[in-house]
Design an enzyme around this catalytic site. Structure first.
Site, PDB file in Angstrom:
ATOM      1  N   ASN A   9       0.873  -1.177   0.000  1.00 45.95           N
ATOM      2  CA  ASN A   9       0.000   0.000   0.000  1.00 45.95           C
ATOM      3  C   ASN A   9       0.910   1.226   0.000  1.00 45.95           C
ATOM      4  O   ASN A   9       1.482   1.573   1.034  1.00 45.95           O
ATOM      5  CB  ASN A   9      -0.895  -0.027   1.249  1.00 45.95           C
ATOM      6  CG  ASN A   9      -1.737   1.220   1.388  1.00 45.95           C
ATOM      7  OD1 ASN A   9      -1.786   2.058   0.472  1.00 45.95           O
ATOM      8  ND2 ASN A   9      -2.399   1.366   2.522  1.00 45.95           N
ATOM      9  N   GLU A 167      -5.112  -4.764  10.686  1.00 40.44           N
ATOM     10  CA  GLU A 167      -4.076  -3.757  10.875  1.00 40.44           C
ATOM     11  C   GLU A 167      -4.336  -3.015  12.186  1.00 40.44           C
ATOM     12  O   GLU A 167      -5.122  -2.044  12.212  1.00 40.44           O
ATOM     13  CB  GLU A 167      -4.098  -2.752   9.716  1.00 40.44           C
ATOM     14  CG  GLU A 167      -3.881  -3.379   8.359  1.00 40.44           C
ATOM     15  CD  GLU A 167      -3.324  -2.364   7.358  1.00 40.44           C
ATOM     16  OE1 GLU A 167      -2.245  -2.625   6.804  1.00 40.44           O
ATOM     17  OE2 GLU A 167      -3.942  -1.303   7.147  1.00 40.44           O
ATOM     18  N   SER A 212       3.749  -1.981  10.325  1.00 46.12           N
ATOM     19  CA  SER A 212       5.209  -2.004  10.500  1.00 46.12           C
ATOM     20  C   SER A 212       5.856  -3.331  10.086  1.00 46.12           C
ATOM     21  O   SER A 212       6.777  -3.802  10.739  1.00 46.12           O
ATOM     22  CB  SER A 212       5.580  -1.638  11.943  1.00 46.12           C
ATOM     23  OG  SER A 212       5.132  -0.324  12.237  1.00 46.12           O
TER      24      SER A 212
HETATM   25  P1  13P Z   1       3.170   0.525   7.709  1.00 45.57           P
HETATM   26  O1  13P Z   1       3.697  -0.760   7.098  1.00 45.57           O
HETATM   27  O2  13P Z   1       3.883   1.744   7.208  1.00 45.57           O
HETATM   28  O3  13P Z   1       3.078   0.440   9.182  1.00 45.57           O
HETATM   29  O4  13P Z   1       1.659   0.688   7.176  1.00 45.57           O
HETATM   30  C1  13P Z   1       0.779  -0.364   7.291  1.00 45.57           C
HETATM   31  C2  13P Z   1      -0.432  -0.046   6.507  1.00 45.57           C
HETATM   32  O5  13P Z   1      -1.189   0.840   6.875  1.00 45.57           O
HETATM   33  C3  13P Z   1      -0.673  -0.795   5.272  1.00 45.57           C
HETATM   34  O6  13P Z   1      -1.951  -0.574   4.784  1.00 45.57           O
END
Ligand code: 13P
Length: 249
Positions: A9, A167, A212
């Site tokens: 993403n 998430e 992350s």
């Molecule tokens: P990060 O991997 O930057 O924490 O973002 C996760 C995310 O929101 C993917 O949709």
């Protein structure tokens, strides 16, 4: 057997030159990857340019959001038809950033999920709790409400294609990954809930973890029984990191 899925993403990052260079690198380095599915979700403005690069590859294209109507007077919105026209097979729905900054509700998510299926797009439906909700012991309750309301009334044949992304909001962009134990606990809960909603189908549904993800933590997460892939934010902007994440073993 569920095929692992790793989706990048990109959020609001990458203009044409950077986007094209990034997917060119991915296309070359990931060309022999067969046992897992790879998806990139660039901003709308570069979807077509990215598609030109990946059209004869094993990398799929996804949108980061969409509206549920097909066409009409909805200034600033993008329809499922437009995502299909740009070459998308996937679309992220209900990302926590959409819920927090743009007021998306579970009802919106539900309309979008149904519209995605109506236009042959696979929705990656995002759910997850805030830190306060987790500390109050409400994580399961929050996720259950998001799923029950967001997936209400889906057809059984659509349900099987669905992708869920858990998430936890406290892990997004913070460098704080959920431990495999914390993540698996919720993934298992999600699968049981999906089984309760659509008996006999939950084993087919891929549940991704997001928050992350890095080359250093992907393997331990993927070793969990109910984690079927990752939705990667920050680390998907670096070809080197994203390639390492896709090739997690
Ligand atoms: P990060 O991997 O930057 O924490 O973002 C996760 C995310 O929101 C993917 O949709």
């Amino acid at each position: 057997m569920r095929k692992a899925l790793i989706a990048g993403n990109w959020k609001m990052n990458n203009e044409t030159e950077k986007a094209v260079s990034l997917v060119n690198d991915l296309k070359t380095e990931l060309k022999n990857v067969e046992d897992r599915e790879v998806v990139v979700c660039p901003p709308f403005t570069v979807l077509k340019e990215v598609k030109k690069v990946i059209c004869n590859s094993n990398i799929f294209l996804g949108g980061q959001n969409m509206y549920w109507e097909k066409t009409g007077a909805y200034t600033g919105e993008i329809s499922p038809l437009m995502l299909k026209d740009a070459g998308c097979d996937y679309v992220i729905i209900g990302h926590s950033e959409r819920r927090i900054y743009f007021g998306e509700t579970n009802e919106f998510v539900n309309k979008k999920v149904k519209a995605a299926f109506a236009y042959n797009l696979i929705p990656i439906v995002c759910v997850g709790e805030t830190l306060t909700q987790r500390e109050k012991g409400d994580a399961f309750k929050v996720v259950e409400k998001q799923l029950r309301e967001g997936l209400d009334g889906l057809k059984i044949e659509d349900f099987r294609k669905l992708v869920i992304a858990y998430e936890p909001i406290w892990a997004i962009g913070t460098g704080k990954t959920a431990t495999p134990l914390q993540a698996e606990e919720v993934h298992k809960f999600i699968r049981e809930l999906l089984e309760n909603m659509f008996v006999g189908k939950s084993e087919e549904i891929r549940i991704l973890y997001g928050g992350s993800i890095k080359p250093e933590n992907i393997s331990v997460l993927m070793a969990c029984k109910n984690i079927d892939g990752g939705l990667v934010g920050g680390a998907s902007l670096s070809a080197d990191n994203f390639i390492k994440i896709v090739k997690f073993i």
